[in-house]
Design an enzyme around this catalytic site. Structure first.
Site, PDB file in Angstrom:
ATOM      1  N   GLY A  62       0.796  -1.227   0.000  1.00 21.61           N
ATOM      2  CA  GLY A  62       0.000   0.000   0.000  1.00 21.61           C
ATOM      3  C   GLY A  62       0.823   1.268   0.000  1.00 21.61           C
ATOM      4  N   THR A  69       0.302   3.933  -3.075  1.00 21.59           N
ATOM      5  CA  THR A  69      -0.328   5.007  -3.854  1.00 21.59           C
ATOM      6  C   THR A  69      -1.560   5.588  -3.144  1.00 21.59           C
ATOM      7  OG1 THR A  69       0.410   3.814  -5.821  1.00 21.59           O
ATOM      8  CG2 THR A  69      -1.180   5.581  -6.165  1.00 21.59           C
ATOM      9  N   THR A 103       2.090  10.002  -8.081  1.00 19.84           N
ATOM     10  CA  THR A 103       3.473   9.539  -8.067  1.00 19.84           C
ATOM     11  C   THR A 103       4.338  10.306  -7.070  1.00 19.84           C
ATOM     12  OG1 THR A 103       3.137   9.236 -10.441  1.00 19.84           O
ATOM     13  CG2 THR A 103       5.343   8.874  -9.628  1.00 19.84           C
ATOM     14  N   GLU A 148      11.071  -4.964  -7.583  1.00 20.10           N
ATOM     15  CA  GLU A 148       9.737  -4.935  -8.196  1.00 20.10           C
ATOM     16  C   GLU A 148       9.834  -4.600  -9.687  1.00 20.10           C
ATOM     17  OE1 GLU A 148       7.353  -1.568  -7.030  1.00 20.10           O
ATOM     18  OE2 GLU A 148       5.496  -2.686  -7.291  1.00 20.10           O
TER      19      GLU A 148
HETATM   20  C1  LIG Z   1      -4.022  -1.939 -12.117  1.00 18.29           C
HETATM   21  C2  LIG Z   1      -3.134  -1.157 -11.189  1.00 18.29           C
HETATM   22  C3  LIG Z   1      -2.583  -1.801 -10.085  1.00 18.29           C
HETATM   23  C4  LIG Z   1      -1.798  -1.077  -9.173  1.00 18.29           C
HETATM   24  N1  LIG Z   1      -1.347  -1.703  -8.029  1.00 18.29           N
HETATM   25  C5  LIG Z   1      -0.761  -0.966  -7.059  1.00 18.29           C
HETATM   26  C6  LIG Z   1      -0.456  -1.542  -5.777  1.00 18.29           C
HETATM   27  O1  LIG Z   1      -0.679  -2.755  -5.543  1.00 18.29           O
HETATM   28  N2  LIG Z   1       0.076  -0.741  -4.812  1.00 18.29           N
HETATM   29  C7  LIG Z   1       0.323   0.585  -5.008  1.00 18.29           C
HETATM   30  O2  LIG Z   1       0.783   1.253  -4.080  1.00 18.29           O
HETATM   31  N3  LIG Z   1       0.035   1.186  -6.225  1.00 18.29           N
HETATM   32  C8  LIG Z   1      -0.496   0.431  -7.229  1.00 18.29           C
HETATM   33  N4  LIG Z   1      -0.807   1.022  -8.453  1.00 18.29           N
HETATM   34  C9  LIG Z   1      -0.546   2.448  -8.644  1.00 18.29           C
HETATM   35  C10 LIG Z   1       0.547   2.719  -9.679  1.00 18.29           C
HETATM   36  O3  LIG Z   1       1.808   2.475  -9.115  1.00 18.29           O
HETATM   37  C11 LIG Z   1       0.353   4.190 -10.139  1.00 18.29           C
HETATM   38  O4  LIG Z   1      -0.874   4.256 -10.850  1.00 18.29           O
HETATM   39  C12 LIG Z   1       1.493   4.641 -11.001  1.00 18.29           C
HETATM   40  O5  LIG Z   1       2.679   4.732 -10.256  1.00 18.29           O
HETATM   41  C13 LIG Z   1       1.188   6.018 -11.606  1.00 18.29           C
HETATM   42  O6  LIG Z   1       0.781   6.897 -10.595  1.00 18.29           O
HETATM   43  P1  LIG Z   1      -0.580   7.718 -10.722  1.00 18.29           P
HETATM   44  O7  LIG Z   1      -1.647   6.817 -11.229  1.00 18.29           O
HETATM   45  O8  LIG Z   1      -0.837   8.399  -9.437  1.00 18.29           O
HETATM   46  O9  LIG Z   1      -0.281   8.771 -11.849  1.00 18.29           O
HETATM   47  P2  LIG Z   1       0.041  10.309 -11.662  1.00 18.29           P
HETATM   48  O10 LIG Z   1       1.168  10.520 -10.719  1.00 18.29           O
HETATM   49  O11 LIG Z   1      -1.236  11.028 -11.382  1.00 18.29           O
HETATM   50  O12 LIG Z   1       0.548  10.685 -13.120  1.00 18.29           O
HETATM   51  C14 LIG Z   1      -0.346  10.740 -14.241  1.00 18.29           C
HETATM   52  C15 LIG Z   1       0.474  10.869 -15.513  1.00 18.29           C
HETATM   53  O13 LIG Z   1       1.228  12.078 -15.479  1.00 18.29           O
HETATM   54  C16 LIG Z   1       2.608  11.795 -15.663  1.00 18.29           C
HETATM   55  N5  LIG Z   1       3.359  12.748 -14.820  1.00 18.29           N
HETATM   56  C17 LIG Z   1       3.170  13.044 -13.504  1.00 18.29           C
HETATM   57  N6  LIG Z   1       4.062  13.962 -13.105  1.00 18.29           N
HETATM   58  C18 LIG Z   1       4.867  14.227 -14.159  1.00 18.29           C
HETATM   59  C19 LIG Z   1       5.986  15.071 -14.371  1.00 18.29           C
HETATM   60  N7  LIG Z   1       6.484  15.830 -13.402  1.00 18.29           N
HETATM   61  N8  LIG Z   1       6.548  15.104 -15.603  1.00 18.29           N
HETATM   62  C20 LIG Z   1       6.057  14.351 -16.605  1.00 18.29           C
HETATM   63  N9  LIG Z   1       4.994  13.518 -16.477  1.00 18.29           N
HETATM   64  C21 LIG Z   1       4.408  13.468 -15.266  1.00 18.29           C
HETATM   65  C22 LIG Z   1       2.824  10.369 -15.240  1.00 18.29           C
HETATM   66  O14 LIG Z   1       3.948   9.807 -15.875  1.00 18.29           O
HETATM   67  C23 LIG Z   1       1.516   9.731 -15.678  1.00 18.29           C
HETATM   68  O15 LIG Z   1       1.605   9.348 -17.023  1.00 18.29           O
HETATM   69  C24 LIG Z   1      -1.534   0.300  -9.402  1.00 18.29           C
HETATM   70  C25 LIG Z   1      -2.078   0.931 -10.535  1.00 18.29           C
HETATM   71  C26 LIG Z   1      -2.873   0.215 -11.407  1.00 18.29           C
HETATM   72  C27 LIG Z   1      -3.482   0.970 -12.588  1.00 18.29           C
END
Ligand SMILES: Cc1cc2nc3c(=O)[nH]c(=O)nc-3n(C[C@H](O)[C@H](O)[C@H](O)COP(=O)(O)OP(=O)(O)OC[C@H]3O[C@@H](n4cnc5c(N)ncnc54)[C@H](O)[C@@H]3O)c2cc1C
Length: 384
Positions: A121, A123, A129, A242
């Site tokens: 856990g 995100t 991110t 990972e």
């Molecule tokens: C099916 C699935 C399973 C998952 N399982 C887990 C889990 O078990 N545990 C867990 O903790 N998380 C999990 N995740 C979360 C996953 O790690 C995140 O979705 C991923 O790291 C992207 O983060 P975000 O969705 O918050 O995107 P955001 O951070 O909101 O970013 C959205 C987009 O903007 C881009 N972006 C953001 N900031 C910048 C910047 N400064 N410059 C350029 N581009 C940028 C990103 O690259 C991305 O393309 C899962 C996600 C999915 C979809």
């Protein structure tokens, strides 16, 4: 030796196991968005999920290179390791930073399958991110922590006994944003209904992912991993493993697409000839093979560095990016090679196409990898 031929006995064992879980098994689960319990039980029974747990705690005591071979073969067979892969790397935080008492209590049970450590856990909906912005807070109260907050995309939470939770134990200090976070091992069997609510999220793929809500959840202070306030570092340590393991899954997916496209191109006849005799069909398959072979070498390199005790931060990121892009190119090529049949469920290509798309987003998106490489390897100015 190409990496396809490394760990031949492990690969052969995994292939045999996966043969019991053919396309129709995965298709049915995919339709119902159901968890592959029988498949995960078989992987546990044969010890594969305990590959990285040392033998003294009941595991196989193998290195990351062997673990990449396991997940690659799972994916090449058409199966999906996403249902269980976290158990391989999540326990690394416990192994490296847990107390002897915690390791003795949990690792043998995780190795035997008595306890499932599938949930990780990190995100949160508002932080995204930018992990240092996470706000789930664990407040110390005597010999307990009281946890409040919310997580999103926490996969397999409904199919796990334990959750490795990253949360704040002191407010964010802009001067040291990554300090003040801690890792707790949450026993989900006690937590659900007593301060923890799990809400499933239905997604494009069958991934058992969820939202978690913490409302005054009480966790014993004895379940703190390592030292309070140092959790971010512990989680980062595990992220290289990972990324390398997920990259290996992409290599497996890519090989699945190339195997399927090659077989179909050799067999399908249109205009009185095999479609594979046309260079317009051959070249994309060959290109996918070239790209995948290069990516596999990078995955191998990163895994070897990890097994040698070096810290392959940049290499793990590069491997994940190259492998996820190579598998996605191979997926698109495979659909194109199959023509209309690429869209038919019974070919499994459309399912794998959807599944492999995830890996350009999770566990870390491509832009964040490029940003790491730009600033860490090339010394370009930081943009955030
Ligand atoms: C099916 C699935 C399973 C998952 N399982 C887990 C889990 O078990 N545990 C867990 O903790 N998380 C999990 N995740 C979360 C996953 O790690 C995140 O979705 C991923 O790291 C992207 O983060 P975000 O969705 O918050 O995107 P955001 O951070 O909101 O970013 C959205 C987009 O903007 C881009 N972006 C953001 N900031 C910048 C910047 N400064 N410059 C350029 N581009 C940028 C990103 O690259 C991305 O393309 C899962 C996600 C999915 C979809």
């Amino acid at each position: 030796m190409s990496n396809e031929e490394s760990f031949p006995e492990i690969r052969e064992g995994v292939r045999r196991l996966c043969a019991d879980f053919p396309g129709e098994y995965w298709r049915e689960l995919d339709r119902d968005r159901a968890y592959p319990t029988a498949f995960v039980s078989a992987l546990t029974r044969d010890g594969y999920l305990a590959a990285l747990i040392p033998e003294e705690y009941g595991g196989l005591g193998l290195g990351l290179g062997a673990a990449t071979a396991i997940l690659e073969e799972v994916h090449r067979s058409g199966s999906n390791g996403g249902a269980a892969h976290a158990q391989m790397y999540t326990m690394g935080a416990l192994l490296r930073h847990g107390s002897e008492a915690q390791k003795t209590e949990y690792l043998p049970k995780i190795a035997s399958g008595e306890l499932r450590l599938q949930a990780f856990g990190v995100t949160e909906p508002t932080a995204g991110t930018d992990t240092t912005r996470l706000t789930t807070f664990a407040k110390r109260d005597g010999d307990r922590y009281i946890v409040n907050g919310q997580k999103i995309w926490i996969s397999r939470a409904e199919h796990s006994d334990l959750l490795l939770l990253l949360c704040r134990t002191s407010p964010r200090d802009p001067a040291r944003p990554s300090a003040g976070m801690s890792v707790l091992l949450v026993d989900m069997r006690e937590a659900v209904g007593n301060g923890l609510t799990i809400r499933p999220i239905r997604t494009m793929i069958n991934h058992a992912t969820t939202e978690l809500y913490f409302d005054d959840l009480s966790v014993p202070a004895a379940n703190l991993i390592g030292e309070e306030g140092k959790g971010f570092k512990y989680i980062l340590d595990g992220m290289n493993a990972e990324r390398i393991l997920i990259a290996a899954e992409c290599i497996g997916d890519g090989r699945f697409f190339i195997d399927r496209a090659t077989a179909y191109a050799k067999e399908r006849e249109v205009f009185g000839r095999k479609i594979g005799a046309n260079q317009g069909i051959q070249f994309p398959i060959a290109r996918a093979h070239v790209q995948l072979t290069a990516a596999a070498l990078m995955v191998d390199h990163a895994a070897r560095m990890f097994d040698e005790g070096r810290v392959p931060g940049t290499e793990a990121n590069m491997a994940k990016m190259l492998a996820s892009e190579a598998s996605w190119y191979a997926a698109d090529m495979c659909i194109q090679t199959h023509g209309g049949f690429g869209f038919a469920e019974e070919y499994d290509v459309e399912r794998k196409f959807r599944e492999t798309r995830l890996y350009q987003i999770a566990p870390i998106s491509t832009n964040l990898i490029l940003s790491h490489v730009a600033t860490h390897s090339l010394g370009l100015p930081k943009s955030f």
